[in-house]
Design a protein around this motif. Structure first.
Motif, PDB file in Angstrom:
ATOM      1  N   PRO A  12     -89.975  72.939   4.350  1.00 33.76           N
ATOM      2  CA  PRO A  12     -90.051  74.021   5.336  1.00 33.76           C
ATOM      3  C   PRO A  12     -89.783  73.539   6.756  1.00 33.76           C
ATOM      4  N   TRP A  13     -90.115  72.288   7.061  1.00 30.90           N
ATOM      5  CA  TRP A  13     -89.825  71.753   8.397  1.00 30.90           C
ATOM      6  C   TRP A  13     -88.323  71.712   8.649  1.00 30.90           C
ATOM      7  N   THR A  14     -87.567  71.265   7.636  1.00 32.89           N
ATOM      8  CA  THR A  14     -86.115  71.249   7.766  1.00 32.89           C
ATOM      9  C   THR A  14     -85.579  72.660   7.916  1.00 32.89           C
ATOM     10  N   GLU A  15     -86.129  73.589   7.167  1.00 34.67           N
ATOM     11  CA  GLU A  15     -85.704  74.981   7.275  1.00 34.67           C
ATOM     12  C   GLU A  15     -85.926  75.511   8.694  1.00 34.67           C
ATOM     13  N   ARG A  16     -87.053  75.179   9.314  1.00 31.25           N
ATOM     14  CA  ARG A  16     -87.312  75.639  10.686  1.00 31.25           C
ATOM     15  C   ARG A  16     -86.255  75.104  11.647  1.00 31.25           C
ATOM     16  N   ALA A  17     -85.949  73.816  11.515  1.00 31.26           N
ATOM     17  CA  ALA A  17     -84.956  73.212  12.398  1.00 31.26           C
ATOM     18  C   ALA A  17     -83.590  73.854  12.207  1.00 31.26           C
ATOM     19  N   ARG A  18     -83.191  74.067  10.954  1.00 30.47           N
ATOM     20  CA  ARG A  18     -81.889  74.670  10.674  1.00 30.47           C
ATOM     21  C   ARG A  18     -81.842  76.103  11.207  1.00 30.47           C
ATOM     22  N   TRP A  19     -82.926  76.818  11.010  1.00 29.05           N
ATOM     23  CA  TRP A  19     -82.986  78.206  11.466  1.00 29.05           C
ATOM     24  C   TRP A  19     -82.823  78.285  12.985  1.00 29.05           C
ATOM     25  N   ALA A  20     -83.513  77.421  13.713  1.00 32.43           N
ATOM     26  CA  ALA A  20     -83.410  77.425  15.170  1.00 32.43           C
ATOM     27  C   ALA A  20     -81.998  77.064  15.628  1.00 32.43           C
ATOM     28  N   LEU A  21     -81.407  76.056  15.014  1.00 24.56           N
ATOM     29  CA  LEU A  21     -80.035  75.680  15.367  1.00 24.56           C
ATOM     30  C   LEU A  21     -79.064  76.818  15.068  1.00 24.56           C
ATOM     31  N   ASP A  22     -79.217  77.447  13.906  1.00 22.45           N
ATOM     32  CA  ASP A  22     -78.340  78.553  13.530  1.00 22.45           C
ATOM     33  C   ASP A  22     -78.545  79.752  14.451  1.00 22.45           C
ATOM     34  N   HIS A  23     -79.796  80.015  14.813  1.00 19.60           N
ATOM     35  CA  HIS A  23     -80.096  81.144  15.698  1.00 19.60           C
ATOM     36  C   HIS A  23     -79.355  81.015  17.021  1.00 19.60           C
ATOM     37  N   HIS A  24     -79.272  79.796  17.533  1.00 19.17           N
ATOM     38  CA  HIS A  24     -78.607  79.563  18.812  1.00 19.17           C
ATOM     39  C   HIS A  24     -77.107  79.300  18.657  1.00 19.17           C
ATOM     40  N   GLY A  25     -76.604  79.395  17.434  1.00 19.71           N
ATOM     41  CA  GLY A  25     -75.178  79.250  17.207  1.00 19.71           C
ATOM     42  C   GLY A  25     -74.653  77.847  17.386  1.00 19.71           C
ATOM     43  N   LEU A  26     -75.508  76.856  17.138  1.00 14.94           N
ATOM     44  CA  LEU A  26     -75.087  75.469  17.307  1.00 14.94           C
ATOM     45  C   LEU A  26     -74.535  74.921  15.992  1.00 14.94           C
ATOM     46  N   SER A  27     -73.350  74.365  16.044  1.00 16.83           N
ATOM     47  CA  SER A  27     -72.755  73.772  14.851  1.00 16.83           C
ATOM     48  C   SER A  27     -73.308  72.369  14.640  1.00 16.83           C
ATOM     49  N   TYR A  28     -73.408  71.975  13.385  1.00 20.14           N
ATOM     50  CA  TYR A  28     -73.926  70.644  13.062  1.00 20.14           C
ATOM     51  C   TYR A  28     -73.533  70.280  11.637  1.00 20.14           C
ATOM     52  N   THR A  29     -73.559  68.991  11.367  1.00 22.91           N
ATOM     53  CA  THR A  29     -73.374  68.489  10.013  1.00 22.91           C
ATOM     54  C   THR A  29     -74.752  68.219   9.432  1.00 22.91           C
ATOM     55  N   TYR A  30     -74.952  68.647   8.198  1.00 24.94           N
ATOM     56  CA  TYR A  30     -76.249  68.417   7.566  1.00 24.94           C
ATOM     57  C   TYR A  30     -76.177  67.203   6.655  1.00 24.94           C
ATOM     58  N   HIS A  31     -77.170  66.321   6.760  1.00 24.29           N
ATOM     59  CA  HIS A  31     -77.256  65.118   5.930  1.00 24.29           C
ATOM     60  C   HIS A  31     -78.575  65.140   5.163  1.00 24.29           C
ATOM     61  N   GLU A  32     -78.499  65.148   3.842  1.00 23.37           N
ATOM     62  CA  GLU A  32     -79.704  65.147   3.014  1.00 23.37           C
ATOM     63  C   GLU A  32     -80.326  63.753   3.001  1.00 23.37           C
ATOM     64  N   HIS A  33     -81.553  63.680   3.483  1.00 29.24           N
ATOM     65  CA  HIS A  33     -82.278  62.408   3.521  1.00 29.24           C
ATOM     66  C   HIS A  33     -82.770  62.047   2.121  1.00 29.24           C
TER      67      HIS A  33
END
Length: 247
Positions: A12-33
């Motif tokens: 859920p912590w990762t989901e929060r971070a992704r949601w915030a980045l997506d909400h602000h329209g920021l592009s990023y590459t996701y890397h599975e730890h």
């Protein structure tokens, strides 16, 4: 600018971070730890011996933790504010509520995964082919045990379940009180990071059907007793997701 988010798909912590980045329209590459195997890389990125996900590498600026990443994303000024002026203390309070709820749920999850070979196998990276997953399942079990040791999880699953319920129940009751008039947490009409944090944390009751989890992992997350008692919160979560989360 290169921007990479390191996270865990079950978190859920990762989901929060992704949601915030997506909400602000920021592009990023996701890397599975990869727990245990990826620790060295993560520490190098974080420039510290104590590193955890989610971790954002934003062109050399390293930000760790979902709340910190959300506040970092806020600086972009894209999309509506998730930290409205004058509501900072309230937002931080609800982020803390979600933190405590999710931490208790994670402990319960790891305690249950220690007992589930199927859930351990599902924790293997998605690129591992089906024919190899059974052979590599022991390494996934090692990763689960690594995390259990990292967070000092008892091997007594019943005790972990009981402790999780003692922690989670009052936090759920507090959340229920906050949204009793409908709408969002801070106010009826204002969507903020408080809603992101709490909606994602309700995975400790039952994951959303859209969550990328295997059936055994989904079962390990699910708390049938509390999910039935707080089904109104799950309905609220699903409404928030439908309105504000397209992916």
């Amino acid at each position: 600018m290169n921007r990479t988010l390191f996270g865990l798909r079950v978190s859920p912590w990762t989901e929060r971070a992704r949601w915030a980045l997506d909400h602000h329209g920021l592009s990023y590459t996701y890397h599975e730890h990869l727990p245990m195997l990826g620790e060295l890389l993560l520490r190098r990125k974080a420039r510290t011996k104590k590193a955890s996900v989610p971790l954002l590498d934003d062109g050399g600026d390293v930000v760790m933790g979902s709340l910190a990443i959300a506040k970092h994303a806020e600086k972009s000024k894209g999309g509506s504010s998730l930290f409205p002026e004058g509501k900072e203390a309230e937002t931080d309070h609800w982020a803390d509520v979600a933190e405590r709820m999710t931490s208790a749920g994670r402990n319960r999850l790891l305690g249950r995964m220690l007992q589930s070979k199927k859930a351990q196998a599902e924790a293997l990276p998605s690129f591992v082919p089906g024919v190899a997953r059974g052979v590599l399942a022991p390494s996934a079990g090692m990763a689960v045990r690594f995390l259990a040791n990292k967070y000092n999880i008892s091997r007594d699953a019943a005790a972990v379940d009981a402790e999780a319920e003692r922690t989670i129940r009052p936090l759920l009751e507090e959340t229920r009180e906050a949204i009793k008039e409908g709408g969002y947490v801070l106010s009826k009409d204002c969507f903020t990071f408080a809603d992101i944090a709490l909606a994602s944390s309700l995975q400790v009751l039952m994951p959303r059907m859209e969550s990328p989890l295997g059936p055994a992992t989904r079962e390990a997350w699910t708390n049938e007793k509390l999910s039935e008692e707080f089904d109104d919160l799950l309905a609220w979560r699903d409404t928030v997701y439908a309105k504000h989360r397209s992916s």
